[in-house]
Design an enzyme around this catalytic site. Sequence first.
Site, PDB file in Angstrom:
ATOM      1  N   MET A  80      15.574  -5.841   3.724  1.00  0.00           N
ATOM      2  CA  MET A  80      16.570  -5.513   2.704  1.00  0.00           C
ATOM      3  C   MET A  80      17.322  -6.720   2.154  1.00  0.00           C
ATOM      4  SD  MET A  80      16.057  -2.355   2.273  1.00  0.00           S
ATOM      5  CE  MET A  80      17.441  -1.792   1.272  1.00  0.00           C
ATOM      6  N   ILE A  84      17.311  -9.954  -0.581  1.00  0.00           N
ATOM      7  CA  ILE A  84      16.672 -10.606  -1.734  1.00  0.00           C
ATOM      8  C   ILE A  84      16.429 -12.057  -1.366  1.00  0.00           C
ATOM      9  CG2 ILE A  84      17.070 -11.354  -4.116  1.00  0.00           C
ATOM     10  CD1 ILE A  84      18.642  -8.723  -4.491  1.00  0.00           C
ATOM     11  N   HIS A 106       6.674  -0.652  -1.552  1.00  0.00           N
ATOM     12  CA  HIS A 106       7.775   0.012  -2.245  1.00  0.00           C
ATOM     13  C   HIS A 106       7.398   1.482  -2.461  1.00  0.00           C
ATOM     14  CE1 HIS A 106      11.301   0.252  -4.837  1.00  0.00           C
ATOM     15  NE2 HIS A 106      10.573   0.961  -5.674  1.00  0.00           N
ATOM     16  N   ALA A 166       1.871   8.322   3.317  1.00  0.00           N
ATOM     17  CA  ALA A 166       0.916   7.521   2.533  1.00  0.00           C
ATOM     18  C   ALA A 166       1.143   6.021   2.753  1.00  0.00           C
ATOM     19  CB  ALA A 166       1.053   7.873   1.051  1.00  0.00           C
ATOM     20  N   GLU A 167       2.401   5.621   2.875  1.00  0.00           N
ATOM     21  CA  GLU A 167       2.701   4.199   3.109  1.00  0.00           C
ATOM     22  C   GLU A 167       2.012   3.685   4.366  1.00  0.00           C
ATOM     23  OE1 GLU A 167       6.770   2.786   2.735  1.00  0.00           O
ATOM     24  OE2 GLU A 167       7.335   4.632   1.724  1.00  0.00           O
TER      25      GLU A 167
HETATM   26  C1  GRF Z   1       9.872   2.203   3.169  1.00  0.00           C
HETATM   27  O1  GRF Z   1       9.974   3.381   2.399  1.00  0.00           O
HETATM   28  C2  GRF Z   1       9.411   1.049   2.325  1.00  0.00           C
HETATM   29  O2  GRF Z   1       8.535   1.430   1.315  1.00  0.00           O
HETATM   30  C3  GRF Z   1      10.703   0.556   1.737  1.00  0.00           C
HETATM   31  O3  GRF Z   1      11.649   0.691   2.749  1.00  0.00           O
HETATM   32  C4  GRF Z   1      11.239   1.717   3.642  1.00  0.00           C
HETATM   33  C5  GRF Z   1      11.176   1.099   4.996  1.00  0.00           C
HETATM   34  O4  GRF Z   1      10.889   2.038   5.990  1.00  0.00           O
HETATM   35  N1  GRF Z   1      10.546  -0.797   1.256  1.00  0.00           N
HETATM   36  P1  GRF Z   1      10.457   1.551   7.422  1.00  0.00           P
HETATM   37  O5  GRF Z   1      11.546   0.626   7.925  1.00  0.00           O
HETATM   38  O6  GRF Z   1       9.140   0.855   7.290  1.00  0.00           O
HETATM   39  O7  GRF Z   1      10.360   2.796   8.256  1.00  0.00           O
END
Ligand code: GRF
Length: 226
Positions: free
Chosen positions: A91, A93, A110, A174-175
């Site tokens: 989190m 930048i 993302h 999906a991630e």
């Molecule tokens: C995920 O939704 C990712 O896409 C976004 O932040 C979230 C992180 O979740 N960038 P985690 O910490 O991987 O569970």
Amino acid sequence: MKKRVAILISGRGSNMMALVEAARAPDYPAEMAIVISSRPDAPGLAWAKAQGLAAVAIDHKAHATREAFDEAIHAALTNAGVELVALAGFMRIQSAAFVRRWIGRQLNIHPSLLPLFKGLHPQQQALDAGVRISGCTVHFVTEEMDAGPIIAQAAVPVLPDDDADTLAARILVAEHRLYPHALRLVATGDATMDGNRAILKSMVNQTDPLYSPALPGTSKGRHTSG
Ligand code: GRF
């Protein structure tokens, strides 16, 4: 030789867990060399340590400037012999100088179909826009947030009763499949950054559209019969 990867987190770390699990496969082309958390109290950091991974906190609050924080991260990456960086819920930048040092070698995930819904609360942005399909994107990191060349995407339906939490949970499933897939492509050299595009080679492409809402008489929203 497996590529040495750093995972940068700030919180829960579920994408980190998916990458760590994927890398346990003997034929996975990357190994997780180090986990770095910008927050000492991140649950993901405790999980990584419990797994016996090299895992450290580099507390952004302990650094006076963004540049100093990034310098500490860069030093940790260099010391660990890192070749690729995977941001996973990181989190902070990054400074332009740091991004340039790692250009083409740093990935982010993302939870939207970029270039839609950059920045914070992309699931709520998708609901507010009324889209019927959203998803997630893995992209190379460039100086502009959430705007780098797209490596891979996954689409999920947005359902009428969704709130930001239910949509986020569907996207997260999906991630956890997409990120290991995309990192594999980069680690093998099958995906490379070329200016503002990611170049893919030797991909298996699927051609079925995802319909949302589903077509009549189908349960999966997939129209496969020509
Ligand atoms: C995920 O939704 C990712 O896409 C976004 O932040 C979230 C992180 O979740 N960038 P985690 O910490 O991987 O569970």
